[in-house]
Design an enzyme around this catalytic site. Structure first.
Site, PDB file in Angstrom:
ATOM      1  N   GLY A 105       0.816  -1.220   0.000  1.00 42.35           N
ATOM      2  CA  GLY A 105       0.000   0.000   0.000  1.00 42.35           C
ATOM      3  C   GLY A 105       0.838   1.253   0.000  1.00 42.35           C
ATOM      4  N   GLY A 107       2.685   2.102  -2.875  1.00 45.84           N
ATOM      5  CA  GLY A 107       2.917   2.511  -4.264  1.00 45.84           C
ATOM      6  C   GLY A 107       4.298   2.114  -4.736  1.00 45.84           C
ATOM      7  N   LEU A 108       4.928   1.178  -4.022  1.00 44.08           N
ATOM      8  CA  LEU A 108       6.286   0.763  -4.399  1.00 44.08           C
ATOM      9  C   LEU A 108       6.300  -0.639  -5.013  1.00 44.08           C
ATOM     10  CD1 LEU A 108       8.260   2.106  -1.290  1.00 44.08           C
ATOM     11  CD2 LEU A 108       7.908   3.210  -3.505  1.00 44.08           C
ATOM     12  N   GLY A 109       5.146  -1.128  -5.384  1.00 41.78           N
ATOM     13  CA  GLY A 109       5.080  -2.423  -6.069  1.00 41.78           C
ATOM     14  C   GLY A 109       5.292  -3.614  -5.158  1.00 41.78           C
ATOM     15  N   ALA A 112       3.268  -6.746  -6.205  1.00 43.34           N
ATOM     16  CA  ALA A 112       3.802  -7.360  -7.428  1.00 43.34           C
ATOM     17  C   ALA A 112       5.076  -8.143  -7.108  1.00 43.34           C
ATOM     18  CB  ALA A 112       4.085  -6.295  -8.484  1.00 43.34           C
ATOM     19  N   ALA A 113       5.919  -7.579  -6.236  1.00 49.00           N
ATOM     20  CA  ALA A 113       7.142  -8.283  -5.834  1.00 49.00           C
ATOM     21  C   ALA A 113       6.770  -9.592  -5.138  1.00 49.00           C
ATOM     22  CB  ALA A 113       7.986  -7.397  -4.916  1.00 49.00           C
ATOM     23  N   ASP A 154       3.800  -3.034 -12.694  1.00 43.54           N
ATOM     24  CA  ASP A 154       4.440  -3.481 -11.450  1.00 43.54           C
ATOM     25  C   ASP A 154       5.030  -4.881 -11.588  1.00 43.54           C
ATOM     26  OD1 ASP A 154       3.351  -1.133 -10.575  1.00 43.54           O
ATOM     27  OD2 ASP A 154       2.560  -1.955  -8.706  1.00 43.54           O
TER      28      ASP A 154
HETATM   29  O1  PMV Z   1       0.402   2.020  -6.536  1.00 45.49           O
HETATM   30  P1  PMV Z   1       1.163   1.059  -7.396  1.00 45.49           P
HETATM   31  O2  PMV Z   1       2.593   0.915  -7.034  1.00 45.49           O
HETATM   32  O3  PMV Z   1       0.461  -0.261  -7.522  1.00 45.49           O
HETATM   33  O4  PMV Z   1       1.186   1.697  -8.857  1.00 45.49           O
HETATM   34  C1  PMV Z   1      -0.006   1.886  -9.552  1.00 45.49           C
HETATM   35  C2  PMV Z   1       0.255   2.427 -10.914  1.00 45.49           C
HETATM   36  C3  PMV Z   1      -1.005   2.770 -11.693  1.00 45.49           C
HETATM   37  O5  PMV Z   1      -0.577   3.247 -12.962  1.00 45.49           O
HETATM   38  C4  PMV Z   1      -1.781   3.871 -10.991  1.00 45.49           C
HETATM   39  C5  PMV Z   1      -1.912   1.569 -11.871  1.00 45.49           C
HETATM   40  C6  PMV Z   1      -1.360   0.518 -12.791  1.00 45.49           C
HETATM   41  O6  PMV Z   1      -1.889  -0.601 -12.732  1.00 45.49           O
HETATM   42  O7  PMV Z   1      -0.457   0.786 -13.595  1.00 45.49           O
END
Ligand code: PMV
Length: 316
Positions: A105, A107-109, A112-113, A154
């Site tokens: 949560g 925004g650093l992926g 996905a990691a 991500d």
């Molecule tokens: O918040 P994160 O790290 O999951 O990044 C989201 C990036 C977006 O462009 C807002 C959404 C996406 O799926 O690309």
């Protein structure tokens, strides 16, 4: 069976978040930290994640007693795990243990990691060799559980790392870094809300498609210019492009007063530019510093606001 440790990295989106959901390009940089995983034989597939203290079987819906401490709801984690297990012809009889090195949560992926690390741990345990793009494709099924409508940036970055331009459905385009970038990543302390902000942008797009497409066209031009600036080592220009990108994100109501204060403080402390990174609505911001000493000053300015921050060098 290969019992070694596998890894997957987090990422920062340097330019183009949200537009990337609509087929526009985004420019991202892999982080050295992310998730580590191992696999060991078990009666059936199982996933344990530390430091969250959760352990799930695939598609299990019942909450465990320690679920309250987990940043990702346990039921969601079980479904995401189930989505990965479903990609294997036979459910792997392996217990995957993941150690998260990044907050979720933010925004650093992080998610996905986590997803990429699970696929790699299964593959290592089963002796399967796959290309990064194929690992990312399987991990994306789990990301759909976490994020709803992810662009795939991500998971692609978690699998491949480096600095790259990503466009939905296309292979990553690696970018040569002319001069290492000193980035400061600051966490607002507010949970990022990628699922919600992506949905909010979708509503805005449905109401005013022309206006939102115009904003995304602007972001695409910024990504193209930023790619050249990174290749040419033009840091001042890159900082200006970050400022421009942030203005466009603000018009889509993706920033927060706290993220704005952090960006302002970073620039005041000498950063060449700053912007939110990832989904927005909280989570993290990034600032570009001219050198390592300046990066430390920017980090200190963010910490003086009471925010956690770290410096990372992006060298491609
Ligand atoms: O918040 P994160 O790290 O999951 O990044 C989201 C990036 C977006 O462009 C807002 C959404 C996406 O799926 O690309």
């Amino acid at each position: 069976m290969n019992a070694g440790v596998v890894r997957a990295g987090g990422k920062v989106i340097l330019f183009g978040e949200h537009g990337v959901v609509y087929g526009r390009p985004a420019l991202a940089a892999g982080l050295a930290t992310g998730a580590r995983a191992t696999a060991e034989p078990a009666a059936g597939p199982r996933l344990s994640v530390e430091p969250w203290g959760v352990s799930v079987e695939p598609v299990e819906r019942e909450l465990h007693s320690d679920a309250g401490k987990a940043p990702v709801p346990t039921a969601q984690l079980a479904q995401a795990f189930g989505a990965i297990v479903a990609a294997y012809e036979r459910a792997p009889l392996l217990h995957v243990r993941v150690a998260m090195e990044l907050p979720s949560g933010a925004g650093l992926g992080g998610s996905a990691a986590l997803s990429v690390a699970i696929v790699r741990a299964f593959d290592a345990g089963l002796g399967i060799a796959r290309m990064d793009s194929e690992v990312a494709r399987i991990a994306l099924e789990a990301e759909r559980v976490f994020h709803g409508n992810p662009s795939g940036v991500d998971t692609a970055m978690a699998a491949a790392g480096g600095v790259a331009v990503y466009r939905k459905g296309q292979p990553l385009e690696p970018v040569r870094v002319g001069r290492p970038l000193q980035l400061v990543v600051g966490h607002s302390g507010e949970p990022g809300m990628t699922k919600e902000t992506v949905a909010s942008v979708a509503r805005q797009h449905a109401q005013r498609p022309d206006k939102v497409d115009q904003i995304f066209a602007g972001m695409e031009a910024i990504v193209n210019n930023a790619k050249r600036a990174i290749e040419d080592g033009e840091l001042d220009k890159l900082g200006q492009l970050m400022e421009l990108n942030q203005k466009l994100l603000v018009t889509l109501v993706l920033s927060t007063p706290r993220l704005e204060d952090m960006c302002t403080a970073a620039v005041k402390a000498g950063a060449l530019g700053a912007k939110l990174t990832g989904g927005g609505g909280g989570g993290c911001m990034i600032a570009l510093a001219s050198d390592a000493a300046s990066a430390e000053q920017v980090k200190a300015a963010l910490e003086a606001l009471g925010r956690a921050a770290f410096v990372t060098e992006v060298a491609g």
